[in-house]
Motif scaffolding. Structure first.
Motif, PDB file in Angstrom:
ATOM      1  N   VAL A  99     -15.498 -10.215   0.781  1.00 22.57           N
ATOM      2  CA  VAL A  99     -15.866  -9.349  -0.337  1.00 22.57           C
ATOM      3  C   VAL A  99     -14.970  -9.694  -1.510  1.00 22.57           C
ATOM      4  O   VAL A  99     -13.807 -10.073  -1.327  1.00 22.57           O
ATOM      5  CB  VAL A  99     -15.735  -7.853   0.011  1.00 22.57           C
ATOM      6  CG1 VAL A  99     -16.747  -7.439   1.056  1.00 22.57           C
ATOM      7  CG2 VAL A  99     -14.324  -7.530   0.486  1.00 22.57           C
ATOM      8  N   ALA A 100     -15.498  -9.584  -2.714  1.00 26.34           N
ATOM      9  CA  ALA A 100     -14.692  -9.864  -3.897  1.00 26.34           C
ATOM     10  C   ALA A 100     -13.560  -8.855  -4.010  1.00 26.34           C
ATOM     11  O   ALA A 100     -13.771  -7.643  -3.920  1.00 26.34           O
ATOM     12  CB  ALA A 100     -15.572  -9.823  -5.145  1.00 26.34           C
ATOM     13  N   SER A 101     -12.347  -9.338  -4.203  1.00 26.60           N
ATOM     14  CA  SER A 101     -11.179  -8.470  -4.291  1.00 26.60           C
ATOM     15  C   SER A 101     -11.022  -7.943  -5.716  1.00 26.60           C
ATOM     16  O   SER A 101     -11.151  -8.696  -6.684  1.00 26.60           O
ATOM     17  CB  SER A 101      -9.923  -9.241  -3.890  1.00 26.60           C
ATOM     18  OG  SER A 101      -8.782  -8.416  -3.973  1.00 26.60           O
ATOM     19  N   THR A 102     -10.744  -6.648  -5.851  1.00 24.27           N
ATOM     20  CA  THR A 102     -10.558  -6.024  -7.156  1.00 24.27           C
ATOM     21  C   THR A 102      -9.374  -5.063  -7.103  1.00 24.27           C
ATOM     22  O   THR A 102      -8.835  -4.775  -6.030  1.00 24.27           O
ATOM     23  CB  THR A 102     -11.805  -5.232  -7.589  1.00 24.27           C
ATOM     24  OG1 THR A 102     -11.956  -4.096  -6.707  1.00 24.27           O
ATOM     25  CG2 THR A 102     -13.070  -6.087  -7.523  1.00 24.27           C
ATOM     26  N   GLY A 103      -9.002  -4.551  -8.266  1.00 19.89           N
ATOM     27  CA  GLY A 103      -7.902  -3.601  -8.340  1.00 19.89           C
ATOM     28  C   GLY A 103      -8.167  -2.307  -7.612  1.00 19.89           C
ATOM     29  O   GLY A 103      -7.226  -1.600  -7.223  1.00 19.89           O
ATOM     30  N   ASP A 104      -9.436  -1.945  -7.433  1.00 22.96           N
ATOM     31  CA  ASP A 104      -9.785  -0.745  -6.661  1.00 22.96           C
ATOM     32  C   ASP A 104      -9.882  -1.057  -5.172  1.00 22.96           C
ATOM     33  O   ASP A 104      -9.405  -0.295  -4.325  1.00 22.96           O
ATOM     34  CB  ASP A 104     -11.113  -0.164  -7.150  1.00 22.96           C
ATOM     35  CG  ASP A 104     -11.013   0.418  -8.544  1.00 22.96           C
ATOM     36  OD1 ASP A 104      -9.923   0.918  -8.900  1.00 22.96           O
ATOM     37  OD2 ASP A 104     -12.010   0.351  -9.274  1.00 22.96           O
ATOM     38  N   LEU A 105     -10.518  -2.177  -4.865  1.00 19.87           N
ATOM     39  CA  LEU A 105     -10.797  -2.495  -3.459  1.00 19.87           C
ATOM     40  C   LEU A 105      -9.527  -2.828  -2.673  1.00 19.87           C
ATOM     41  O   LEU A 105      -9.343  -2.360  -1.547  1.00 19.87           O
ATOM     42  CB  LEU A 105     -11.775  -3.665  -3.382  1.00 19.87           C
ATOM     43  CG  LEU A 105     -12.150  -4.116  -1.974  1.00 19.87           C
ATOM     44  CD1 LEU A 105     -12.889  -3.020  -1.233  1.00 19.87           C
ATOM     45  CD2 LEU A 105     -13.000  -5.386  -2.017  1.00 19.87           C
ATOM     46  N   LEU A 106      -8.652  -3.631  -3.257  1.00 22.09           N
ATOM     47  CA  LEU A 106      -7.508  -4.134  -2.504  1.00 22.09           C
ATOM     48  C   LEU A 106      -6.576  -3.019  -2.014  1.00 22.09           C
ATOM     49  O   LEU A 106      -6.247  -2.980  -0.822  1.00 22.09           O
ATOM     50  CB  LEU A 106      -6.749  -5.162  -3.336  1.00 22.09           C
ATOM     51  CG  LEU A 106      -5.679  -5.968  -2.599  1.00 22.09           C
ATOM     52  CD1 LEU A 106      -6.248  -6.667  -1.380  1.00 22.09           C
ATOM     53  CD2 LEU A 106      -5.050  -7.002  -3.548  1.00 22.09           C
ATOM     54  N   ASN A 162      -7.290   0.095  -1.508  1.00 23.76           N
ATOM     55  CA  ASN A 162      -8.034   0.912  -0.550  1.00 23.76           C
ATOM     56  C   ASN A 162      -8.169   0.198   0.792  1.00 23.76           C
ATOM     57  O   ASN A 162      -8.117   0.840   1.850  1.00 23.76           O
ATOM     58  CB  ASN A 162      -9.410   1.263  -1.117  1.00 23.76           C
ATOM     59  CG  ASN A 162      -9.332   2.323  -2.195  1.00 23.76           C
ATOM     60  OD1 ASN A 162      -8.579   3.279  -2.075  1.00 23.76           O
ATOM     61  ND2 ASN A 162     -10.098   2.151  -3.257  1.00 23.76           N
ATOM     62  N   HIS A 163      -8.344  -1.112   0.745  1.00 20.41           N
ATOM     63  CA  HIS A 163      -8.362  -1.896   1.988  1.00 20.41           C
ATOM     64  C   HIS A 163      -7.037  -1.731   2.728  1.00 20.41           C
ATOM     65  O   HIS A 163      -7.019  -1.462   3.930  1.00 20.41           O
ATOM     66  CB  HIS A 163      -8.601  -3.372   1.662  1.00 20.41           C
ATOM     67  CG  HIS A 163      -8.417  -4.291   2.835  1.00 20.41           C
ATOM     68  ND1 HIS A 163      -9.466  -4.745   3.592  1.00 20.41           N
ATOM     69  CD2 HIS A 163      -7.285  -4.828   3.379  1.00 20.41           C
ATOM     70  CE1 HIS A 163      -8.999  -5.522   4.563  1.00 20.41           C
ATOM     71  NE2 HIS A 163      -7.676  -5.587   4.455  1.00 20.41           N
ATOM     72  N   ASP A 164      -5.936  -1.895   2.007  1.00 22.03           N
ATOM     73  CA  ASP A 164      -4.617  -1.783   2.644  1.00 22.03           C
ATOM     74  C   ASP A 164      -4.399  -0.394   3.238  1.00 22.03           C
ATOM     75  O   ASP A 164      -3.870  -0.256   4.351  1.00 22.03           O
ATOM     76  CB  ASP A 164      -3.517  -2.079   1.619  1.00 22.03           C
ATOM     77  CG  ASP A 164      -3.392  -3.564   1.320  1.00 22.03           C
ATOM     78  OD1 ASP A 164      -4.016  -4.369   2.029  1.00 22.03           O
ATOM     79  OD2 ASP A 164      -2.663  -3.920   0.377  1.00 22.03           O
ATOM     80  N   ALA A 165      -4.814   0.630   2.513  1.00 23.41           N
ATOM     81  CA  ALA A 165      -4.605   2.002   2.998  1.00 23.41           C
ATOM     82  C   ALA A 165      -5.434   2.275   4.250  1.00 23.41           C
ATOM     83  O   ALA A 165      -4.957   2.912   5.195  1.00 23.41           O
ATOM     84  CB  ALA A 165      -4.960   2.998   1.899  1.00 23.41           C
ATOM     85  N   PHE A 166      -6.663   1.772   4.284  1.00 24.35           N
ATOM     86  CA  PHE A 166      -7.544   2.059   5.416  1.00 24.35           C
ATOM     87  C   PHE A 166      -7.125   1.288   6.664  1.00 24.35           C
ATOM     88  O   PHE A 166      -7.116   1.828   7.766  1.00 24.35           O
ATOM     89  CB  PHE A 166      -8.984   1.719   5.050  1.00 24.35           C
ATOM     90  CG  PHE A 166      -9.989   2.124   6.088  1.00 24.35           C
ATOM     91  CD1 PHE A 166     -10.513   3.410   6.099  1.00 24.35           C
ATOM     92  CD2 PHE A 166     -10.406   1.238   7.077  1.00 24.35           C
ATOM     93  CE1 PHE A 166     -11.438   3.800   7.066  1.00 24.35           C
ATOM     94  CE2 PHE A 166     -11.325   1.617   8.046  1.00 24.35           C
ATOM     95  CZ  PHE A 166     -11.837   2.904   8.039  1.00 24.35           C
TER      96      PHE A 166
END
Length: 247
Positions: free
Chosen positions: A36-43, A45-49
Motif C-alpha cells: 500500500v502507498a505509504s503516507t503521513g496518515d497511514l504509516l 496508524n500502521h505502527d500503532a495497530f
C-alpha cells in the motif's frame, strides 16, 4: 498532489487515485505479498495497530514517509513481516507490485525535476523471503516515463512495460494526449538491455502497454491501449494484445 494523479496513464475511472489502493501478488510458495502507498496518515496508524516502528525510517520533517509498506503473509495466513520500501519516497508514485521469481517488484514512476517531461520509470526489486532490497532503478527513455507492470524472464531478467514520451503540467494535472507504449528487457541488476517495438495507433493519441505475462519460457503476452486520450482529447480507446516468443 503527487499522490492524486497517475499522469502519463489512461485512467478514466481514476482507480489509481486512491492512496488506499492495495497491490498484491503471490510467490511460488503461496506467500501473499501486499503493498500500500505509504503516507503521513497511514504509516503511524500502521505502527500503532501492528506494534511496529516503521516511522523510524521515515523523515516527517520533509513530509517523506517512504513509497510503500510491503507486508508478507504466509500460505497459512500468518503475517510474517512488513517493510517500508522506497526510501526516500516523496517524489515516487507506486503503480504496481509484482512477484518475479524470488523477487518482489515495486513499479511506477519518479519525479526528477520541474519540467513537463521530468518523470522516469521507477522499479525496486527486493528479496521475497526477507524484504532486502536488491536494486532500485530510475529508467529514463524519453520525456515522461512510467512502468505499469513487469514479468520474469529467464536468467533473472525482466520485461517491464508502461508508457514513455509523455509530458505533464509541472504545476498541474494536465497530461499530454500523445504518448508511446514502452516495453523494456532489464537484466538481473535492473539495467536496460533493449527496448521492444510495439504497435502504435494514430499520431497525436496515446499508446500504453499496461500488463505483461511471461508463460514458462513459451510465449510473452503484452496488453494495453492504443488511440487513447490524455487530459484534453476525446475519450475513447482501442485495446491491443501482442503475443510473441520470449526474449
Amino acid at each position: 498532489m503527487f499522490l492524486g494523479i497517475i499522469g502519463g496513464g489512461f485512467d478514466n475511472f481514476h482507480q489509481g487515485d486512491s492512496v488506499f489502493f492495495v497491490h498484491a501478488d503471490v510467490d511460488g510458495e503461496e506467500n501473499l505479498h501486499v503493498a500500500v502507498a505509504s503516507t503521513g496518515d497511514l504509516l503511524p496508524n500502521h505502527d500503532a495497530f501492528f506494534g511496529e516502528n516503521l516511522m523510524s525510517q521515515a523523515d516527517p520533517a520533509s513530509f517523506d514517509f517512504g513509497t510503500a509498506i510491503v507486508t508478507r503473509i504466509t500460505a497459512q495466513g500468518t503475517r510474517s513481516f512488513a517493510r517500508l520500501m522506497g526510501i526516500p519516497g516523496r517524489n515516487k508514485r507506486l503503480l504496481n507490485l509484482r512477484v518475479a521469481g524470488d523477487s518482489v517488484l515495486l513499479l511506477g514512476r519518479v519525479k526528477t525535476g520541474d519540467q513537463p517531461g521530468s518523470w522516469d520509470g521507477w522499479i525496486l526489486s527486493s528479496q521475497a523471503a526477507t524484504g532486502q532490497v536488491r536494486y532500485e532503478r530510475n529508467v529514463d527513455v524519453q520525456n515522461g516515463d512510467m512502468f505499469w507492470d513487469a514479468a520474469a524472464l529467464n536468467g533473472g531478467r525482466l520485461l517491464a512495460v508502461g508508457s514513455t514520451n509523455y509530458t505533464q503540467n509541472p504545476s498541474g494535472l494536465s497530461v499530454s494526449d500523445a504518448r508511446d507504449s514502452l516495453a523494456l528487457v532489464l537484466d538481473s541488476s535492473g539495467n536496460v538491455e533493449k527496448r521492444i517495438a510495439l504497435p502504435a495507433g494514430p499520431a497525436g493519441r496515446g499508446n500504453e502497454a499496461m500488463s505483461v505475462t511471461a508463460g514458462d519460457g513459451v510465449q510473452v503476452a503484452i496488453s494495453g491501449v492504443q488511440n487513447a486520450p490524455g487530459t484534453h482529447a476525446a475519450v475513447f480507446s482501442d485495446a491491443v494484445l501482442v503475443v510473441r516468443d520470449p526474449f
